[in-house]
Design a protein around this motif. Structure first.
Motif, PDB file in Angstrom:
ATOM      1  N   ASN A 248      39.973  39.775  -5.121  1.00 35.64           N
ATOM      2  CA  ASN A 248      40.824  39.666  -3.936  1.00 35.64           C
ATOM      3  C   ASN A 248      40.046  39.292  -2.680  1.00 35.64           C
ATOM      4  O   ASN A 248      40.603  39.280  -1.585  1.00 35.64           O
ATOM      5  CB  ASN A 248      41.546  40.994  -3.686  1.00 35.64           C
ATOM      6  N   GLY A 249      38.741  39.025  -2.828  1.00 34.21           N
ATOM      7  CA  GLY A 249      37.928  38.669  -1.680  1.00 34.21           C
ATOM      8  C   GLY A 249      37.488  39.860  -0.864  1.00 34.21           C
ATOM      9  O   GLY A 249      37.073  39.699   0.300  1.00 34.21           O
TER      10      GLY A 249
ATOM     11  N   GLU B 253      40.877  34.047   8.137  1.00 33.51           N
ATOM     12  CA  GLU B 253      39.642  33.508   7.564  1.00 33.51           C
ATOM     13  C   GLU B 253      38.500  34.462   7.873  1.00 33.51           C
ATOM     14  O   GLU B 253      38.225  34.738   9.035  1.00 33.51           O
ATOM     15  CB  GLU B 253      39.346  32.123   8.143  1.00 33.51           C
TER      16      GLU B 253
ATOM     17  N   THR C  79      36.350  33.721   2.908  1.00 33.71           N
ATOM     18  CA  THR C  79      37.597  33.990   2.188  1.00 33.71           C
ATOM     19  C   THR C  79      38.769  33.677   3.099  1.00 33.71           C
ATOM     20  O   THR C  79      38.746  33.974   4.285  1.00 33.71           O
ATOM     21  CB  THR C  79      37.670  35.451   1.729  1.00 33.71           C
ATOM     22  N   ASP C  80      39.791  33.053   2.534  1.00 31.92           N
ATOM     23  CA  ASP C  80      41.029  32.745   3.252  1.00 31.92           C
ATOM     24  C   ASP C  80      42.159  33.545   2.636  1.00 31.92           C
ATOM     25  O   ASP C  80      42.364  33.499   1.411  1.00 31.92           O
ATOM     26  CB  ASP C  80      41.352  31.254   3.170  1.00 31.92           C
ATOM     27  N   GLN C  81      42.874  34.265   3.485  1.00 28.21           N
ATOM     28  CA  GLN C  81      44.030  35.021   3.015  1.00 28.21           C
ATOM     29  C   GLN C  81      45.260  34.595   3.797  1.00 28.21           C
ATOM     30  O   GLN C  81      45.234  34.528   5.035  1.00 28.21           O
ATOM     31  CB  GLN C  81      43.802  36.525   3.169  1.00 28.21           C
TER      32      GLN C  81
ATOM     33  N   SER D 158      43.817  35.309  -1.934  1.00 28.85           N
ATOM     34  CA  SER D 158      42.554  34.891  -1.347  1.00 28.85           C
ATOM     35  C   SER D 158      41.951  33.732  -2.119  1.00 28.85           C
ATOM     36  O   SER D 158      41.986  33.696  -3.349  1.00 28.85           O
ATOM     37  CB  SER D 158      41.575  36.072  -1.342  1.00 28.85           C
TER      38      SER D 158
END
Length: 778
Positions: free
Chosen positions: A507-508, A596, A568-570, A553
């Motif tokens: 999940n980052g 981010e 990581t981008d969520q 993510s």
């Protein structure tokens, strides 16, 4: 007969529900009324809210005002100081508080006025434990406050500070008369003699129980927000005295007069530490997270002035510095202070106020950039050729270049090698290069700034015991290596390092370890509806709607020498806002906010910086960054006073969320010697939830300055002004870090290295390839 000293005053917010210039216009009217009162009644007295900025603001419009007022300052009818502005003391630093007092002292000296020596803190939302120490250092043994303690607190206490020094605290927990004359929010028509007499008698009897217990001299502050002087005050007091006789006599008094007869009660109780023991309602804790970008800008400027500019000045000028340099540093502090009035820095003012604050921050930033460049040019030692050092790197906390550096070369040239003083080549990676006009690299420049190439790079250099180092820059016509690029990263990811390990799960989310026990997860988001205002967070009356571990993510990876950058981008899919008519339920319409998170994993130290960019598209909500590392047994937080440990669980009378302010780092400790340090610049509000989750508030999005319909507060904290910019739409950047430091001393040292970037100075005259003719043609 008991003498009741009425100190007529105003509490003057320089800016609040209107911009600064609107209040300045009203302020000049106040001084016109004040002059008439002083001329017409030789016994009339007035206190100018403890801040010299009131007079400075009025004099900018009416330069001759000081000449008209000086006789009344000399006679003691007027009192001003000891502050420049009434700052919020939890959202500034100790150094800032001291500079506030120093500036007011200098202003009064220049005006030929003796500043009032009462440590007057009437409206701040709580008071840190360092204040008694500071007040003692500035020769103020008595303080006055109105918030932070319970309503049944005795009117006189001993307040012991963080180092053991104490002051006498005069405490007035509420406005005893409850109705005031004047013009401003919360004011009403003038009191009648009967109202004044009944109000005084009721207040004193409620406070002491019986007339015989009341001291011979007692204080009542007579004023409110933006109250104008009352021309008929003398007549009102005289008429009220006929009703109060023979037990009480009202006096139009001053601080000097009252303190000359004040006696410390023999049974005076003692309070120790910070004054934040009342429930959240009166402390207005939501101001620690309202418009968090203002706190970020303020922290960046304060820390730069303290951690970089002041030590740099001392390094350049071991003896007393030239007067103009010292004055320049003091002026920089004045620019910072002008953004720290409590309603300004708290983020609970008109949208225009906060737009103006951002412009002031830019002005202060530019000033400190120029000041630092001037100092660095003197610090740069000549090289063998007799010119100044080609590149000078400076950081008062030691050279630990975990930050990006910017270097300049002639157009068409690129860095090919960077050498330390021994000739050893250092590893670096280029991130970006562009052509630019170099405006801010030297102390003095004309209009013929040279065209340069601006290079953003990461340099591997770790010398924490060295404050400054001279580097040699070599250039080539083309980059020796391609610009660093990121590549997709498949999660989970794990890296073993000399100090322990780092891993990111699917999940980052981040985990850290020194041995075999992983600490985490770190870096998830929690979102909750907020129907409050700029003063208070307030969940809806229904069951709260909380989104946890938001979004899916994706990740990218970049290797920069001994650094590894994981981004990581969520995608945070959130309700658009509250239903506008009932404000009790979140909308079913959804919007997407992107978060981010760029982590820098470095091999040198157990410390992971994080740059977080939130593109907020949702309204009426509170977005927080969280971690759940272990069962937390204690929390030590960096505080204005140093560092402080607060209780983990909220008391029964606390009405809302149990949040606290901090000023840079928080150290979480577990029962098995686990530790996690969390660093944050400008994110001043933290909470340990009942389920053990630790939170930092990133964004609290609301659109009303104050409301009267909150379940977390029984009364409005200001006027109902619509402030749509407080919803904080758009991208916002925040800086955090997490580390495995175990002691407060280690956290403080790491914070000072991390909070501000190293200063880089280049002498442009040394850039090979610059045309001499270009430098001389104009």
């Amino acid at each position: 007969m008991i003498r009741v000293h009425l100190i007529s005053h105003t509490h003057w917010d320089r800016e609040w529900y209107e911009p600064h210039e609107a209040f300045r216009f009203r302020l000049n009217h106040l001084f016109e009324v004040l002059l008439d009162c002083l001329k017409n009644d030789p016994k009339f007295t007035f206190f100018l809210d403890g801040q010299t900025a009131m007079l400075e603001d009025a004099m900018a419009v009416r330069p001759g005002l000081l000449t008209s007022l000086r006789p009344y300052f000399d006679s003691g009818q007027l009192e001003i100081g000891p502050w420049y502005i009434q700052a919020d003391h939890y959202l500034v630093s100790r150094k800032s508080i001291e500079e506030n007092l120093k500036l007011a002292t200098r202003m009064c000296r220049d005006w030929g006025i003796t500043p009032c020596q009462i440590a007057y803190i009437p409206d701040q939302f709580g008071h840190p434990a360092c204040l008694p120490d500071i007040f003692n250092d500035f020769g103020m043994p008595v303080a006055f406050a109105k918030r932070g303690l319970a309503e049944d607190t005795p009117p006189v206490l001993r307040w012991k500070g963080s180092s053991g020094k104490e002051v006498i605290l005069l405490y007035q927990s509420y406005d005893p008369l409850n109705v005031y004359p004047g013009s401003g929010w919360g004011a009403r028509l003038p009191l009648s003699p009967k109202e004044l007499a009944q109000g005084v008698e009721k207040y004193l009897l409620n406070l002491y129980g019986a007339t015989e217990k009341i001291p011979a001299d007692i204080l009542i502050m007579f004023g409110t927000d933006h109250q104008f002087p009352w021309p008929d005050l003398g007549t009102l007091i005289k008429a009220a005295n006929t009703l109060l006789a023979p037990h009480f006599e009202l006096l139009a008094s001053t601080w000097k007069r009252y303190l000359s007869v004040f006696k410390i009660p023999s049974d005076c109780p003692t309070v120790t530490g910070e004054l934040r023991i009342l429930h959240e309602e009166r402390l207005l804790q939501g101001t620690h997270s309202s418009r968090s970008y203002l706190k970020v800008e303020n922290d960046e400027l304060m820390h730069f002035a303290e951690i970089q500019a002041a030590p740099l000045l001392q390094a350049v000028h071991a003896d007393p510095p030239p007067a103009w340099i010292n004055d320049a540093l003091q002026y920089g502090w004045k620019l910072i202070l002008q953004n720290q009035p409590h309603d300004s820095i708290c983020g609970c003012s008109h949208d225009w106020v906060h737009q103006h604050m951002q412009l002031r921050s830019q002005k202060a930033q530019l000033w400190f950039q120029k000041l630092s460049a001037a100092l660095l040019s003197n610090l740069a030692a000549p090289t063998a050729s007799g010119s100044a050092a080609e590149v000078l790197l400076y950081h008062s906390g030691g050279i630990e270049s975990s930050h990006l550096l910017t270097l300049y070369t002639p157009v068409g040239e690129f860095p090919s090698a960077i050498q330390d003083p021994t000739g050893q080549s250092l590893d670096f990676r280029l991130l970006d290069s562009e052509s630019t006009t170099c405006l801010l690299t030297g102390p003095y420049h004309g209009t013929d700034e040279p065209e340069c190439h601006k290079h953003l790079l990461v340099l591997d250099l770790y010398q924490p015991a060295v404050q400054q180092i001279q580097l040699k820059l070599h250039t080539a016509p083309k980059p020796l290596q391609p610009l660093a690029e990121s590549m997709p990263l498949k999660l989970p990811w794990k890296k073993q390092l000399p100090w322990g390990g780092v891993r990111f799960d699917e999940n980052g989310l981040l985990y850290l370890t020194r041995n075999t026990e992983w600490i985490g997860p770190i870096g998830f988001f929690e979102d909750q509806e907020d129907c409050g205002d700029t003063y208070n967070f307030c969940p809806t009356d229904d069951l709260p709607c909380i989104f946890d571990h938001l979004g899916t993510s994706s990740a990218t990876y970049m290797e920069l020498g001994k650094r590894h950058v994981i981004v990581t981008d969520q995608r945070l899919v959130l309700p658009d806002g509250l239903y506008p008519l009932d404000r009790r339920t979140r909308s079913e319409d959804l919007v997407t906010s992107v978060a981010e998170s760029a982590y820098t994993v470095w091999e040198h130290a157990p410390f992971v910086p994080l740059e977080l960019i939130i593109n907020n598209q949702s309204k009426d909500h509170r977005l927080r960054w969280g971690c759940r590392p272990f069962k937390v047994q204690s929390i030590i937080a960096r505080d204005v006073s140093g560092w402080i440990e607060r209780p983990l669980r909220k008391p029964d009378d606390w009405r809302c969320t149990y949040t606290h302010p901090h000023s840079g780092w928080i150290l979480l400790k577990g029962s098995n010697h686990e530790c996690l340090a969390i660093y944050a610049l400008g994110l001043r509000e933290y909470e340990l939830a009942e389920d053990g989750t630790f939170y930092l508030t990133l964004i609290r999005a609301v659109d009303w300055l104050s409301r009267a319909d909150l379940s977390s507060r029984r009364y409005p904290a200001g006027p109902e002004v619509y402030v749509p910019a407080a919803q904080m739409p758009g991208p916002w950047k925040f800086r955090l870090a997490v580390g495995l430091q175990t002691r407060p001393e280690d956290c403080e040292a790491q914070f000072k290295r991390w909070a501000v970037a190293p200063l880089v100075y280049q002498n442009l005259e040394n850039l090979v390839g610059l045309s001499a003719s270009k430098k001389t043609t104009a």
